[in-house]
Design an enzyme around this catalytic site. Structure first.
Site, short mmCIF file in Angstrom:
data_model
loop_
_atom_site.label_atom_id
_atom_site.label_comp_id
_atom_site.label_asym_id
_atom_site.label_seq_id
_atom_site.Cartn_x
_atom_site.Cartn_y
_atom_site.Cartn_z
N ARG A 12 -43.25 114.69 23.44
CA ARG A 12 -44.20 113.70 23.95
C ARG A 12 -44.82 114.13 25.28
O ARG A 12 -46.04 114.06 25.46
CB ARG A 12 -43.49 112.35 24.14
CG ARG A 12 -42.99 111.68 22.87
CD ARG A 12 -44.08 111.48 21.84
NE ARG A 12 -45.22 110.73 22.37
CZ ARG A 12 -46.44 110.79 21.85
NH1 ARG A 12 -46.70 111.59 20.82
NH2 ARG A 12 -47.42 110.06 22.36
N CYS A 155 -40.63 108.82 34.74
CA CYS A 155 -41.84 107.99 34.69
C CYS A 155 -41.62 106.68 35.45
O CYS A 155 -42.51 106.23 36.18
CB CYS A 155 -42.23 107.72 33.25
SG CYS A 155 -40.95 106.90 32.25
N LYS A 214 -30.63 105.25 35.17
CA LYS A 214 -30.30 105.86 36.46
C LYS A 214 -31.42 105.62 37.48
O LYS A 214 -31.56 106.36 38.44
CB LYS A 214 -30.03 107.34 36.29
CG LYS A 214 -28.81 107.63 35.42
CD LYS A 214 -28.57 109.13 35.28
CE LYS A 214 -27.34 109.39 34.40
NZ LYS A 214 -27.10 110.85 34.24
N ASN A 318 -45.97 105.24 30.49
CA ASN A 318 -44.85 106.12 30.79
C ASN A 318 -45.04 107.54 30.26
O ASN A 318 -44.30 108.44 30.66
CB ASN A 318 -43.54 105.53 30.26
CG ASN A 318 -43.66 104.96 28.86
OD1 ASN A 318 -44.07 103.81 28.69
ND2 ASN A 318 -43.30 105.75 27.86
#
EC number: 1.2.1.72
Length: 348
Positions: A12, A155, A214, A318
């Site tokens: 992607r 992102c 995270k 994103n």
């Protein structure tokens, strides 16, 4: 001078980096000399040309044997499983954009450099031992020549860090919480199937799925002063692109919602132009698809409680926004060594 890049991993982000390069008109600044991907050339060409989220690519795409043609440009296709076998020295690669999502520590970066690349940029946060982590628009000016192995963060980190900086500079953040409402990703299942995360065993199109994140660690990596002062959670929702982030912070100075919006709108028009955008239009997630900004502040959703608790909603594509920041950071890394002008690298 043109920066010669190679892309490792044509998923992607890798494909969107190529699309963003051509759509943004930066081919005089960056040229793709090679792509390393285990999939076959026919599949690579097809998925570059046709994309469910971003539509049909405007450039002619074809392949012959192990070459990918984009318009008149020729890109060498590689299928190497071992980083040490990549021909970066032979190809004169300046920066490798590692978009596999698999590699991400200093050892992996050193393997690219041993193969002949001058520098490496990972498309995810990576490990703490990397030379630098960059959120373009916030800290790219801290890059130095010795920073050879760099992370472009995530992102969501790229989305929220500029807003956190603006709010902290203006009002002084004491603590905060973040909820990332993220579109589905390819580590989820189409129908129920096994996964090490039991929640991700469930069909992505049928549920809102909490996942580990995270993001709080990503915030403190850029702003160490917020260690133990931010917490984050994330859910995946049944859309294929665009993410919303709910940011709540307590601040030292009293403030009104209108003042917060004025601050963020001014930044979008000024110092953070091209990185942050601002809207008060009644938009939904799909309206931000293919938006190149790192963050789009939704001013209609800004709230302030008790003069010290600020809640904002920030959107991002994103995929597309992050792919554009990969190009920006690549130029910033090259500028340190090659004295290129990266000041105007963000183009909408």
């Amino acid at each position: 001078m043109t920066v010669r890049i190679a892309i490792n991993g044509f998923g992607r982000i890798g494909r969107n980096v190529v699309r963003a390069l051509y759509e943004s008109g930066r081919r005089a600044e960056i040229t793709v000399v090679a792509i390393n991907e285990l999939a076959d050339a026919a599949g690579m060409a097809h998925l570059l040309k046709y994309d469910t989220s971003h539509g049909r690519f405007a450039w002619e795409v074809r392949h012959e044997r192990e070459q990918l043609f984009v318009g008149d440009d020729v890109i060498r296709i590689l299928h190497e499983r071992t980083l040490a076998d990549l021909p970066w020295r032979e190809l004169g690669v300046d920066v490798v954009l590692d978009c596999t999502g698999v590699y991400g520590n200093q050892e992996h970066g050193e393997a690219h450099i041993a193969a002949g690349a001058k520098k490496v940029l990972f498309s995810h946060p990576g490990s703490n031992d990397l030379d630098a982590t960059v959120v373009f628009g916030v800290n790219q000016n801290q890059l130095r020549a010795e920073h050879r192995i760099v992370s472009n963060a995530s992102c969501t980190t790229n989305c929220i860090i500029p807003v956190i900086k603006l709010l902290d500079d203006a009002y002084g953040i004491e603590s905060g919480t973040v909820t990332a409402i993220h579109s589905a990703m390819n580590d989820q299942q189409v129908i129920d199937a096994y996964h090490s995360d039991l929640r991700r065993t469930r069909a992505a199109s049928q549920s809102i799925i909490p996942v580990d994140t995270k993001l709080a660690a990503g915030i403190t990596r850029i702003f160490p002063q917020f260690n133990d002062r931010f917490e984050a959670i994330a859910v995946r929702v049944p859309t294929i692109n665009v993410t919303a982030i709910d940011l709540s912070v307590t601040v030292k100075k009293p403030v009104k919602a209108s003042e917060v919006n004025q601050l963020l709108q001014k930044a979008a028009q000024g110092a953070f132009h091209g990185i942050v955008d601002y809207t008060e239009s009644p938009l939904v997630s799909i309206d931000f698809n293919h938006d190149p900004h790192s963050a789009i502040v939704d001013g209609t959703q800004t709230r302030v409680s008790g003069a010290h608790l600020i809640k904002t909603l920030v959107w991002c594509d994103n995929e597309w926004g992050f792919a554009n920041r990969m190009l920006d950071t690549t130029l910033a890394m090259a500028a340190v060594d090659f004295r290129l002008d990266a000041s105007a690298s963000t183009k909408l």
